[in-house]
Design a protein around this motif. Structure first.
Motif, PDB file in Angstrom:
ATOM      1  N   ARG A  91     -65.318  15.139  31.267  1.00 16.23           N
ATOM      2  CA  ARG A  91     -64.238  14.568  30.472  1.00 16.23           C
ATOM      3  C   ARG A  91     -63.569  13.356  31.098  1.00 16.23           C
ATOM      4  O   ARG A  91     -62.998  12.537  30.419  1.00 16.23           O
ATOM      5  CB  ARG A  91     -63.175  15.636  30.206  1.00 16.23           C
ATOM      6  CG  ARG A  91     -63.712  16.801  29.422  1.00 16.23           C
ATOM      7  CD  ARG A  91     -62.712  17.914  29.390  1.00 16.23           C
ATOM      8  NE  ARG A  91     -62.419  18.392  30.761  1.00 16.23           N
ATOM      9  CZ  ARG A  91     -61.492  19.264  31.049  1.00 16.23           C
ATOM     10  NH1 ARG A  91     -60.754  19.764  30.094  1.00 16.23           N
ATOM     11  NH2 ARG A  91     -61.291  19.652  32.293  1.00 16.23           N
ATOM     12  N   TYR A  92     -63.605  13.264  32.411  1.00 16.37           N
ATOM     13  CA  TYR A  92     -62.806  12.207  33.044  1.00 16.37           C
ATOM     14  C   TYR A  92     -63.692  11.160  33.704  1.00 16.37           C
ATOM     15  O   TYR A  92     -63.309  10.573  34.711  1.00 16.37           O
ATOM     16  CB  TYR A  92     -61.865  12.780  34.097  1.00 16.37           C
ATOM     17  CG  TYR A  92     -61.088  13.985  33.644  1.00 16.37           C
ATOM     18  CD1 TYR A  92     -60.394  13.957  32.443  1.00 16.37           C
ATOM     19  CD2 TYR A  92     -61.044  15.133  34.423  1.00 16.37           C
ATOM     20  CE1 TYR A  92     -59.688  15.064  32.023  1.00 16.37           C
ATOM     21  CE2 TYR A  92     -60.329  16.231  34.011  1.00 16.37           C
ATOM     22  CZ  TYR A  92     -59.659  16.197  32.807  1.00 16.37           C
ATOM     23  OH  TYR A  92     -58.946  17.269  32.401  1.00 16.37           O
ATOM     24  N   SER A  93     -64.892  10.940  33.195  1.00 17.57           N
ATOM     25  CA  SER A  93     -65.805  10.082  33.962  1.00 17.57           C
ATOM     26  C   SER A  93     -65.264   8.670  34.164  1.00 17.57           C
ATOM     27  O   SER A  93     -65.386   8.104  35.233  1.00 17.57           O
ATOM     28  CB  SER A  93     -67.172  10.034  33.311  1.00 17.57           C
ATOM     29  OG  SER A  93     -67.092  10.403  31.982  1.00 17.57           O
ATOM     30  N   PHE A  94     -64.646   8.121  33.128  1.00 17.89           N
ATOM     31  CA  PHE A  94     -64.140   6.750  33.275  1.00 17.89           C
ATOM     32  C   PHE A  94     -62.987   6.700  34.275  1.00 17.89           C
ATOM     33  O   PHE A  94     -62.932   5.819  35.138  1.00 17.89           O
ATOM     34  CB  PHE A  94     -63.701   6.210  31.915  1.00 17.89           C
ATOM     35  CG  PHE A  94     -63.356   4.758  31.929  1.00 17.89           C
ATOM     36  CD1 PHE A  94     -64.351   3.797  31.975  1.00 17.89           C
ATOM     37  CD2 PHE A  94     -62.036   4.338  31.912  1.00 17.89           C
ATOM     38  CE1 PHE A  94     -64.051   2.450  32.000  1.00 17.89           C
ATOM     39  CE2 PHE A  94     -61.725   2.997  31.941  1.00 17.89           C
ATOM     40  CZ  PHE A  94     -62.731   2.054  31.985  1.00 17.89           C
ATOM     41  N   LYS A 134     -70.921   8.954  33.611  1.00 16.40           N
ATOM     42  CA  LYS A 134     -70.437   8.167  34.725  1.00 16.40           C
ATOM     43  C   LYS A 134     -71.594   7.793  35.640  1.00 16.40           C
ATOM     44  O   LYS A 134     -71.689   6.701  36.162  1.00 16.40           O
ATOM     45  CB  LYS A 134     -69.427   9.038  35.462  1.00 16.40           C
ATOM     46  CG  LYS A 134     -69.406   8.751  36.815  1.00 16.40           C
ATOM     47  CD  LYS A 134     -68.864   9.369  37.801  1.00 16.40           C
ATOM     48  CE  LYS A 134     -69.177   8.259  38.778  1.00 16.40           C
ATOM     49  NZ  LYS A 134     -69.084   8.342  39.973  1.00 16.40           N
ATOM     50  N   THR A 167     -64.440   7.101  37.777  1.00 11.47           N
ATOM     51  CA  THR A 167     -65.109   5.884  38.243  1.00 11.47           C
ATOM     52  C   THR A 167     -64.084   4.828  38.626  1.00 11.47           C
ATOM     53  O   THR A 167     -64.179   4.209  39.687  1.00 11.47           O
ATOM     54  CB  THR A 167     -66.006   5.317  37.127  1.00 11.47           C
ATOM     55  OG1 THR A 167     -66.657   6.391  36.497  1.00 11.47           O
ATOM     56  CG2 THR A 167     -67.021   4.358  37.685  1.00 11.47           C
ATOM     57  N   SER A 168     -63.080   4.644  37.753  1.00 12.83           N
ATOM     58  CA  SER A 168     -62.085   3.613  38.043  1.00 12.83           C
ATOM     59  C   SER A 168     -61.320   3.946  39.315  1.00 12.83           C
ATOM     60  O   SER A 168     -61.064   3.066  40.140  1.00 12.83           O
ATOM     61  CB  SER A 168     -61.101   3.478  36.888  1.00 12.83           C
ATOM     62  OG  SER A 168     -61.795   3.355  35.696  1.00 12.83           O
ATOM     63  N   MET A 225     -58.813  -4.955  38.716  1.00  3.36           N
ATOM     64  CA  MET A 225     -58.922  -4.299  40.011  1.00  3.36           C
ATOM     65  C   MET A 225     -58.741  -5.302  41.158  1.00  3.36           C
ATOM     66  O   MET A 225     -57.984  -5.063  42.094  1.00  3.36           O
ATOM     67  CB  MET A 225     -60.308  -3.677  40.084  1.00  3.36           C
ATOM     68  CG  MET A 225     -60.493  -2.670  41.120  1.00  3.36           C
ATOM     69  SD  MET A 225     -61.676  -1.467  40.550  1.00  3.36           S
ATOM     70  CE  MET A 225     -63.073  -2.471  40.166  1.00  3.36           C
ATOM     71  N   LEU A 276     -72.559  11.683  45.610  1.00  5.18           N
ATOM     72  CA  LEU A 276     -72.783  10.891  44.395  1.00  5.18           C
ATOM     73  C   LEU A 276     -74.261  10.840  44.025  1.00  5.18           C
ATOM     74  O   LEU A 276     -74.598  10.736  42.849  1.00  5.18           O
ATOM     75  CB  LEU A 276     -72.245   9.466  44.591  1.00  5.18           C
ATOM     76  CG  LEU A 276     -70.736   9.350  44.682  1.00  5.18           C
ATOM     77  CD1 LEU A 276     -70.328   7.909  44.920  1.00  5.18           C
ATOM     78  CD2 LEU A 276     -70.075   9.857  43.415  1.00  5.18           C
ATOM     79  N   LEU A 286     -63.830  14.354  40.322  1.00  4.07           N
ATOM     80  CA  LEU A 286     -65.252  14.403  40.018  1.00  4.07           C
ATOM     81  C   LEU A 286     -65.797  15.808  40.254  1.00  4.07           C
ATOM     82  O   LEU A 286     -66.526  16.355  39.411  1.00  4.07           O
ATOM     83  CB  LEU A 286     -65.980  13.383  40.901  1.00  4.07           C
ATOM     84  CG  LEU A 286     -67.432  13.112  40.585  1.00  4.07           C
ATOM     85  CD1 LEU A 286     -67.599  12.730  39.131  1.00  4.07           C
ATOM     86  CD2 LEU A 286     -67.950  11.997  41.462  1.00  4.07           C
ATOM     87  N   LEU A 316     -62.279   5.707  41.891  1.00  4.98           N
ATOM     88  CA  LEU A 316     -63.104   5.484  43.081  1.00  4.98           C
ATOM     89  C   LEU A 316     -63.273   3.993  43.342  1.00  4.98           C
ATOM     90  O   LEU A 316     -63.212   3.537  44.487  1.00  4.98           O
ATOM     91  CB  LEU A 316     -64.477   6.150  42.913  1.00  4.98           C
ATOM     92  CG  LEU A 316     -64.463   7.681  42.951  1.00  4.98           C
ATOM     93  CD1 LEU A 316     -65.857   8.230  42.757  1.00  4.98           C
ATOM     94  CD2 LEU A 316     -63.898   8.180  44.264  1.00  4.98           C
ATOM     95  N   LEU A 317     -63.458   3.207  42.264  1.00  2.00           N
ATOM     96  CA  LEU A 317     -63.622   1.767  42.452  1.00  2.00           C
ATOM     97  C   LEU A 317     -62.343   1.132  42.995  1.00  2.00           C
ATOM     98  O   LEU A 317     -62.381   0.313  43.910  1.00  2.00           O
ATOM     99  CB  LEU A 317     -64.004   1.105  41.129  1.00  2.00           C
ATOM    100  CG  LEU A 317     -65.460   1.260  40.708  1.00  2.00           C
ATOM    101  CD1 LEU A 317     -65.701   0.642  39.352  1.00  2.00           C
ATOM    102  CD2 LEU A 317     -66.367   0.611  41.733  1.00  2.00           C
ATOM    103  N   TYR A 318     -61.203   1.526  42.427  1.00  2.00           N
ATOM    104  CA  TYR A 318     -59.931   0.990  42.913  1.00  2.00           C
ATOM    105  C   TYR A 318     -59.743   1.314  44.387  1.00  2.00           C
ATOM    106  O   TYR A 318     -59.350   0.471  45.177  1.00  2.00           O
ATOM    107  CB  TYR A 318     -58.765   1.584  42.107  1.00  2.00           C
ATOM    108  CG  TYR A 318     -58.273   0.688  41.003  1.00  2.00           C
ATOM    109  CD1 TYR A 318     -58.845   0.755  39.741  1.00  2.00           C
ATOM    110  CD2 TYR A 318     -57.253  -0.220  41.211  1.00  2.00           C
ATOM    111  CE1 TYR A 318     -58.418  -0.054  38.721  1.00  2.00           C
ATOM    112  CE2 TYR A 318     -56.814  -1.046  40.190  1.00  2.00           C
ATOM    113  CZ  TYR A 318     -57.389  -0.959  38.947  1.00  2.00           C
ATOM    114  OH  TYR A 318     -56.965  -1.773  37.937  1.00  2.00           O
TER     115      TYR A 318
END
Lengths: 421, 602
Positions: free
Chosen positions: A345-348, B400, A351-352, B497, A331, A393, A354-356
């Motif tokens: 294209r899939y950044s959100f 991101k 991120t979600s 979340m 990262l 990612l 990985l956060l989840y």
């Protein structure tokens, strides 16, 4: 940015870690015990065990717990005991993190990500300063957790980053020495050798230029071989003239005989495996991991730094004992490619995801191990999600890199949607 | 996969899609709530059954009775003699009795501090070594001197003494039996179980002088009434909504109903006619207990250590006598004695709606997950929307790494020129979450006498803070609509979340917070001042402080008592409900109100 900005980021990061170490004395041990941070090959707790045996003149590998490189033992035995004077250990870890950040700063400062010798991105003007990228590394919660958890993975991270930065600044010898240290500590960085050699070849200084690629590669491989041989020789002497450490450190990574859960994909698979298939699938898994560097080196030959980043990403998904340290290294390399973020294209989603996974992982581990109301599948499901996030990612970054290259050939397609068919 | 994603992404351009999420989100809430109300129906709930065959409940003949009744009466006289003496004198007497029976006795001192009060006492416990075991496993019988309502557990203690004396004569035990007599039901067992697992704080709780093997189960007797009883009330809630294995409850229901002919009840539903309203009420009471996370009895402290435990409480006027209660405990212990391994077969996550009817996690979890999903859907839609309204096209794909960096170092403000400006939204969300440490710390540390005034002051401040923050933002920044969209998006993302994580640990709490936070999905900056103030007023109705006040009013206790109990739960049992209220729900609510007051300058 100015030197003062850099110094304040380093000092801020060091102070933050120091405060965390001192204000929450229970935190380091708590994080050291987390499977997400400590793997059998990087755990600080196991290092303590090895250290105890070593200082009492018993082979550190006798307990069957310690699986790390022998040269870490003299280093840590020089420090005062971690029980009595933990502050020295903490300072060492903080120093290593700051050194890694400094190497990253230099990598960012060189602008290699945007314009290498063979490729210059039209978007390269858009980039972040080295300070911002070093700050992103130092203040990343994963990096902080790894540092506080005192995983020995930070030494590998530091060595890898220094290898890359030395290669960029035209000192192949130093780069190879740094890479040898990384490989000696964790073995898998040896797979980074081809892209690092390519990077060093591209960025040679004019006065010491070696034109022949083969000659350059040959010399550097010899340097690595020599360096690793010296390190292994020293280890041989330290562990009482025995080669036992080879099987206990690198052998463990090859055969995955310690099945402690971690955030990777291997442990669950090999728990379920019948013994007769074990050797075959170990071969398959390792072959899969080792296939990436060669393929990527061919396809992304003009951008060796991008190859390195993608390989580090695949390592943090597919290596036998991955941990948050690997994820944080990957990262931290990504902000270098700020110029191609608009193409991702899939950044959100990434991120979600990985956060989840970061939130659910500890919860499911708790259900499995402590509450007893879940089972191993809970945690494994989350490690799958975590790996999915990371592979999204990696593939998204690769897509953006290739699209960036492609738009030079096809300027008419800039800004248009494309579809893979 | 990638084709699917890219075709989904091309749909993103469609303006109709952007209108959809609020409705979708509302639908999630609606389905989530309706789902819960369907659960008591026959089609959605299941009858309970025994999964663990080794338990064999009610298959043995119980012999407790006859002359044991005289022993019980004798012990009751002994107990009557020491009523009103202090903890140590009581324990001296009990120790004498238990040593007389031939058991090893240990004692343990402990002290807890909470809300300025000190809770100290001495636990007494005795170990009956298994004639057929090797001290690797044990079953616990708890008879607290006082029950949760501070009544003297007169019959419970006498019965427990009689039972261990009786058990001592049997040779069939394969697990040690431990009798624990704590001075009260709230602190004593906690200290004892912590020390048993070496997880105690050595400054406050003494270690145990004697230990046995791994605890396999625990049954607490709560029997203060003198008269004969009618039925058994089974209390099974642990702290933080943790539950014992369903097999334990099933076995006891089975033994009581099938063998002894006693009726059983749960969740204080003394009249249960097996119709929809009663089932629903039982389930909701259970959910409320789990959601509050408050330990319900002497058994509760065992559950976090993965020791399945229940409290048995006889109630009502009937023909069952103490010996019937004793036989029920005997039968249950015989079942537990049969276990070959720890209870693991049956469910750990369930909602009971009757003693023999339940829904398992697979059936009920979607309702809390849908509530959590509603927040995530809104967060994603706001993220997409914020990228489109600001700069059509160019700022579509976003960074991101920028989000990462912004989250990691809120200090660096170097990057703001194009795409989304993430600094201000992240700073607002981070500040609101950082502020939440204040109430958490205050209400768990203040002495009891100051809790009520402190809470009143806090409620006023809590209502004012969003106003202050939003006016500060207006003064120092020129916030755009995008800023507010992003603020709300991040806040809802965190909320969604955390709630979906929480739903796997404590379904009921996640559901309750999710339900109370649903209005936050739909608030947005409004132009007209009248609408703005009325919206803010409505949001204040579902504000955490208001809800806490309302709850105290409904339960008929003072706010000071409520907060003292919450503080006690946090300090003694490690109850995490306050964390979620102050550090998850309250910040999300504040961001919601800031959003209402937000006046976009552009």
């Amino acid at each position: 940015m100015t030197l003062r900005g850099k110094a304040s980021v380093y000092v801020g990061a060091a102070l933050l870690r120091l405060i965390l170490f001192l204000a929450f004395p229970g935190l380091p041990d708590l994080l050291t015990g987390r499977v997400e941070i400590s793997t059998p090959v990087t755990s600080f707790k196991r290092l303590q065990e090895g250290l105890f045996l070593y200082t009492n003149n018993v082979s550190p590998y006798d307990g069957g717990v310690y699986h790390q490189a022998p040269l870490l033992l003299p280093l840590f035995s020089l420090l005062p005991s971690v029980k009595a004077w933990p502050i020295f250990t903490h300072l060492l870890y903080i120093l290593v993190d700051v050194l890694s950040a400094d190497a990253l700063y230099k990598i960012a400062h060189s602008g290699e990500a945007g314009s290498s010798k063979l490729f210059t991105s039209p978007r390269r003007a858009k980039k972040w300063s080295g300070v911002a990228i070093a700050a992103a590394f130092l203040f990343n919660p994963y990096t902080i957790a790894t540092c506080i958890g005192r995983s020995t993975g930070v030494f590998t991270t530091c060595a890898i980053l220094h290898a890359i930065s030395k290669a960029i600044y035209g000192s192949p010898f130093k780069a190879m020495v740094a890479l040898s240290f990384a490989s000696y500590l964790s073995m898998y960085p040896i797979l980074l050798l081809p892209p690092v050699v390519l990077l060093a070849y591209d960025r040679q200084l004019e006065k010491r230029r070696v034109a022949s690629g083969l000659q350059f590669a040959g010399t550097n491989v010899l340097v690595v071989v020599g360096c690793v041989a010296v390190l292994l020789g020293m280890s041989f002497v330290i562990t009482g003239n025995s080669w036992e450490f080879l099987a206990r450190t690198y052998g463990i990574q090859f055969t995955l005989s310690d099945l402690t859960p971690n955030v990777g994909l291997w442990w669950y698979f090999f728990i379920e495996m019948f013994d007769s298939f074990r050797a075959f699938f170990l071969g398959v898994f390792w072959l899969h991991l080792a296939a990436y560097p060669a393929a990527l080196c061919f396809r992304l030959r003009p951008q060796p730094l991008a190859v390195l980043t993608i390989i580090l990403g695949t390592f943090s998904i597919f290596k036998p004992y991955p941990s948050l340290a690997d994820a944080s290294l990957f990262l931290s390399m990504i902000p270098l490619f700020r110029h191609i973020f608009p193409l991702m294209r899939y950044s959100f989603v990434t991120t979600s995801t990985l956060l989840y996974a970061t939130f659910l992982g500890p919860a499911f581990y708790h259900l499995w191990i402590y509450a007893g109301s879940g089972n191993a599948n809970f945690f494994y499901a989350i490690t799958l999600v975590w790996s999915l996030g990371q592979s999204l990612l990696v593939s998204d970054l690769t897509f953006a890199l290739l699209r960036d290259e492609w738009e030079i050939e096809r300027p008419d397609m800039i800004g248009k949607e494309i579809r893979q068919i | 996969m990638s084709r699917l994603l890219s075709s989904a992404l091309s749909l993103r351009r469609d303006p109709r899609i952007l209108k959809l999420p609020p409705y979708l989100s509302f639908l999630c809430i609606l389905v989530g709530v309706v789902w819960l109300f369907l659960l008591p129906l026959n089609n959605y709930s299941r009858r309970t059954y025994i999964s663990e065959n080794a338990l064999l409940p009610g298959q043995v003949h119980t012999y407790f009775g006859g002359s044991e009744h005289h022993v019980l009466r004798a012990y009751r006289h002994e107990v009557d003699e020491i009523v009103g003496q202090d903890n140590y004198q009581i324990n001296d007497k009990l120790e004498e009795i238990l040593t007389g029976v031939g058991l090893k006795v240990g004692r343990q001192n402990y002290t807890y501090h909470s809300a300025g009060d000190e809770y100290s006492g001495q636990n007494l416990y005795a170990i009956l070594q298994a004639p057929r075991g090797d001290a690797t496993e044990a079953i616990v019988l708890v008879a607290a001197w006082k029950n949760v309502e501070e009544q003297l557990n007169r019959n419970g203690v006498s019965l427990a003494l009689t039972l261990v004396r009786y058990f001592k004569r049997w040779s069939l035990w394969s697990k040690d039996i431990i009798l624990v007599i704590p001075p009260d039901s709230k602190t004593g067992t906690q200290a004892w179980v912590d020390a048993y697992h070496d997880a105690h704080n050595p400054e406050l709780v003494a270690p145990l002088p004697l230990k046995s093997g791994a605890l396999q189960g625990a049954i607490a007797i709560d029997y203060p009434q003198d008269r004969h009883f009618k039925a058994i009330h089974i209390i099974y809630d642990g702290p933080n909504g943790q539950l014992p294995n369903l097999d334990l409850i099933n076995s006891i229901v089975n033994i009581a109903g099938g063998q002894m002919g006693m009726t059983t009840s749960i969740q204080k539903m003394k009249q249960h006619t097996n119709n929809y309203p009663d089932r629903l009420q039982t389930m909701l009471r259970g959910m409320l207990n789990q959601g509050l996370g408050y330990a319900a009895g002497a058994h509760s402290s065992f559950i976090p250590y993965h020791v399945d435990a229940v409290t048995l409480q006889p109630y009502g006027e009937g023909f069952q006598d103490e010996m019937a209660m004793g036989r029920l405990v005997e039968g249950s212990f015989r079942s537990l004695n049969n276990l070959l391994e720890h209870l693991h077969q049956s469910f750990f996550f369930y909602l009971l709606m009757q003693t023999d009817r339940f829904v398992s996690i697979g059936t009920y979890l979607p309702s809390a997950m849908l509530l959590a999903a509603n927040f995530t859907i809104m967060a994603i839609s706001l993220w997409v929307k914020s990228g489109q309204s600001a700069t059509q096209g160019s700022g579509k794909s976003k960074s991101k790494g920028k989000g990462k960096k912004g989250a990691a170092s809120a200090a660096s403000t170097t990057i703001q020129n194009e795409g989304r400006d993430l600094f201000l939204p992240l700073a607002i969300v981070a500040a609101c979450h950082a502020l939440s440490v204040v109430p958490l710390y205050t209400f768990n540390r203040l002495p009891a006498s100051m809790l009520a005034p402190a809470f009143a002051i806090f409620s006023a401040i809590s209502a004012a803070i969003p106003l202050v923050i939003s006016s500060l933002i207006n003064v120092f920044y020129k916030p755009t609509t995008q800023h507010f969209q992003l603020t709300k998006s991040f806040s809802l993302l965190v909320l969604g979340m955390c709630l979906s994580t929480l739903a796997t640990l404590n379904f009921s709490l996640a559901f309750l917070i999710g339900l109370l936070a649903t209005p936050l999905s739909f608030v947005r900056p409004v132009k007209s001042a009248a609408v703005r103030w009325s919206l803010a007023g409505l949001l204040n109705v579902v504000a955490p402080p208001t809800v806490v006040y309302t709850a105290a009013h409904i339960w008929g206790i003072s706010i000071a008592d409520l907060l003292r109990e919450a503080s006690f739960g946090w300090n003694v049992w490690g109850m995490y409900t306050p964390v979620l209220i102050w550090c998850l729900w309250w910040p999300a609510w504040m961001v919601g109100v800031i959003n209402v007051f937000g006046a976009a300058s552009a």
